[in-house]
Design a protein around this motif. Structure first.
Motif, mmCIF file in Angstrom:
data_model
loop_
_atom_site.group_PDB
_atom_site.id
_atom_site.type_symbol
_atom_site.label_atom_id
_atom_site.label_comp_id
_atom_site.label_asym_id
_atom_site.label_seq_id
_atom_site.Cartn_x
_atom_site.Cartn_y
_atom_site.Cartn_z
ATOM 1 N N UNK A 144 1.561 -13.695 -39.927
ATOM 2 C CA UNK A 144 2.451 -14.466 -40.804
ATOM 3 C C UNK A 144 3.720 -14.845 -40.061
ATOM 4 N N UNK A 145 4.304 -15.970 -40.423
ATOM 5 C CA UNK A 145 5.481 -16.445 -39.710
ATOM 6 C C UNK A 145 6.637 -16.644 -40.689
ATOM 7 N N UNK A 146 7.841 -16.628 -40.141
ATOM 8 C CA UNK A 146 9.028 -16.951 -40.927
ATOM 9 C C UNK A 146 9.215 -18.468 -40.908
ATOM 10 N N UNK A 147 9.505 -19.040 -42.067
ATOM 11 C CA UNK A 147 9.662 -20.495 -42.155
ATOM 12 C C UNK A 147 10.757 -20.987 -41.218
ATOM 13 N N UNK A 148 11.852 -20.253 -41.126
ATOM 14 C CA UNK A 148 12.957 -20.685 -40.261
ATOM 15 C C UNK A 148 12.514 -20.807 -38.810
ATOM 16 N N UNK A 149 11.644 -19.878 -38.372
ATOM 17 C CA UNK A 149 11.165 -19.941 -36.994
ATOM 18 C C UNK A 149 10.260 -21.151 -36.799
ATOM 19 N N UNK A 150 9.378 -21.407 -37.764
ATOM 20 C CA UNK A 150 8.511 -22.580 -37.646
ATOM 21 C C UNK A 150 9.346 -23.859 -37.585
ATOM 22 N N UNK A 151 10.360 -23.957 -38.422
ATOM 23 C CA UNK A 151 11.212 -25.144 -38.424
ATOM 24 C C UNK A 151 11.934 -25.305 -37.090
ATOM 25 N N UNK A 152 12.401 -24.179 -36.525
ATOM 26 C CA UNK A 152 13.098 -24.233 -35.235
ATOM 27 C C UNK A 152 12.157 -24.686 -34.131
ATOM 28 N N UNK A 153 10.944 -24.184 -34.140
ATOM 29 C CA UNK A 153 9.985 -24.578 -33.105
ATOM 30 C C UNK A 153 9.589 -26.044 -33.252
ATOM 31 N N UNK A 154 9.450 -26.484 -34.493
ATOM 32 C CA UNK A 154 9.105 -27.889 -34.724
ATOM 33 C C UNK A 154 10.232 -28.795 -34.251
ATOM 34 N N UNK A 155 11.476 -28.425 -34.535
ATOM 35 C CA UNK A 155 12.610 -29.223 -34.051
ATOM 36 C C UNK A 155 12.637 -29.272 -32.531
ATOM 37 N N UNK A 156 12.321 -28.143 -31.890
ATOM 38 C CA UNK A 156 12.305 -28.110 -30.427
ATOM 39 C C UNK A 156 11.229 -29.043 -29.873
ATOM 40 N N UNK A 157 10.055 -29.060 -30.479
ATOM 41 C CA UNK A 157 8.985 -29.956 -30.028
ATOM 42 C C UNK A 157 9.403 -31.417 -30.172
ATOM 43 N N UNK B 283 -5.010 -13.495 -24.563
ATOM 44 C CA UNK B 283 -6.100 -14.408 -24.194
ATOM 45 C C UNK B 283 -6.262 -15.513 -25.221
ATOM 46 N N UNK B 284 -6.076 -15.179 -26.503
ATOM 47 C CA UNK B 284 -6.213 -16.193 -27.544
ATOM 48 C C UNK B 284 -5.068 -17.193 -27.497
ATOM 49 N N UNK B 285 -3.862 -16.700 -27.200
ATOM 50 C CA UNK B 285 -2.722 -17.610 -27.105
ATOM 51 C C UNK B 285 -2.874 -18.518 -25.889
ATOM 52 N N UNK B 286 -3.344 -17.964 -24.785
ATOM 53 C CA UNK B 286 -3.569 -18.773 -23.585
ATOM 54 C C UNK B 286 -4.632 -19.833 -23.857
ATOM 55 N N UNK B 287 -5.647 -19.494 -24.660
ATOM 56 C CA UNK B 287 -6.692 -20.465 -25.002
ATOM 57 C C UNK B 287 -6.090 -21.659 -25.729
ATOM 58 N N UNK B 288 -5.095 -21.408 -26.585
ATOM 59 C CA UNK B 288 -4.436 -22.500 -27.284
ATOM 60 C C UNK B 288 -3.687 -23.407 -26.331
ATOM 61 N N UNK B 289 -2.994 -22.809 -25.367
ATOM 62 C CA UNK B 289 -2.268 -23.601 -24.378
ATOM 63 C C UNK B 289 -3.241 -24.365 -23.494
ATOM 64 N N UNK B 290 -4.335 -23.722 -23.119
ATOM 65 C CA UNK B 290 -5.350 -24.390 -22.296
ATOM 66 C C UNK B 290 -5.951 -25.594 -23.025
ATOM 67 N N UNK B 291 -6.031 -25.505 -24.357
ATOM 68 C CA UNK B 291 -6.597 -26.611 -25.134
ATOM 69 C C UNK B 291 -5.645 -27.798 -25.198
ATOM 70 N N UNK B 292 -4.385 -27.581 -24.800
ATOM 71 C CA UNK B 292 -3.425 -28.674 -24.792
ATOM 72 C C UNK B 292 -2.314 -28.555 -25.810
ATOM 73 N N UNK B 293 -2.268 -27.412 -26.543
ATOM 74 C CA UNK B 293 -1.185 -27.225 -27.513
ATOM 75 C C UNK B 293 0.151 -27.064 -26.790
ATOM 76 N N UNK B 294 1.216 -27.486 -27.435
ATOM 77 C CA UNK B 294 2.543 -27.374 -26.845
ATOM 78 C C UNK B 294 3.221 -26.057 -27.203
ATOM 79 N N UNK B 295 2.799 -25.448 -28.298
ATOM 80 C CA UNK B 295 3.411 -24.198 -28.732
ATOM 81 C C UNK B 295 2.459 -23.516 -29.707
#
Length: 226
Positions: A104-117, A87-99
């Motif tokens: 905690x996150x892995x830096x490599x994953x954040x970089x990959x998602x940013x490149x995809x955006x 529900x919290x993740x859906x709220x982010x998408x409903x607010x207009x976020x793209x991803x």
């Protein structure tokens, strides 16, 4: 010229370490310590992407996202959140976020998602328009019409509709769609794709174009007329 990224997080250690990591990758980074500062900075300057923490004082990341989208700002937004409930993740998408990316996150994953955006936000070269029934998709201008009615779509909504129309009549499985649109798979329990399919269907129906997107149970989705 390097991509400009706004990183907004009230945790100074996270904000600065993430900023340094992005700068080492060649990005130009501006930091913001809360939602009010993030909103003012995003409105004042141009950025190629925004990285927003959900839980910030004054105005949270969701609020920043909603205001910018209401302003007509389509800058790609990656939301960082310690909340892992659907529900919290859906709220982010409903607010207009793209991803979104859980902490905690892995830096490599954040970089990959940013490149995809950033790839998805890059302007397409001029080309022919795509047609399906009375729906027209212009990839170069990133505009969509049903007859004379133009649909207002977010970046993710447009990317998803373009993918389906380009492959009209072909059933695309969920894994393929996730890979093509988001650049990675969310896992079998993710509701992201279903949420965006729902957005598209409502906007198409409001324009008079009901029934273009079909669900193939257990497989994925296809676009076809009738």
């Amino acid at each position: 010229m390097p991509y400009r990224v706004l990183v907004a997080d009230d945790d100074r250690a996270i904000r600065e370490s993430l900023g340094r990591a992005l700068e080492l990758e060649g990005y130009a980074v501006v930091g913001a310590g809360d939602g009010v500062e993030a909103l003012a900075t995003a409105r004042r300057d141009r950025f190629d992407a925004l990285v927003l923490d959900v839980m910030m004082p004054s105005v949270d990341g969701l609020g920043v996202c909603r205001v910018l989208r209401a302003d007509g700002d389509g800058t790609p937004i990656l939301m960082l959140t310690a909340r892992v409930e659907t529900a919290d993740r859906v709220a982010g998408l409903d607010a207009g976020a793209d991803d979104y990316l859980p902490k905690p996150f892995e830096l490599d994953e954040l970089l990959a998602r940013l490149r995809a955006l950033l790839r998805r936000a890059a302007p397409d070269a001029p080309g022919r328009r795509l047609l399906l029934d009375r729906l027209t998709v212009d990839p170069g201008a990133r505009r969509v019409w049903w007859l004379d009615t133009e649909l207002v779509l977010s970046k993710t909504e447009f990317d998803l509709l373009e993918l389906l129309v380009r492959n009209a009549g072909i059933v695309l499985d969920r894994a393929t769609i996730y890979q093509r649109i988001w650049g990675y798979e969310f896992g079998p329990d993710s509701k992201n794709l279903a949420v965006y399919i729902g957005y598209l269907r409502r906007k198409l129906e409001d324009a008079g174009a009901a029934g273009l997107i079909h669900t193939v149970r257990g497989v994925g989705y296809t676009a076809r007329s009738g």
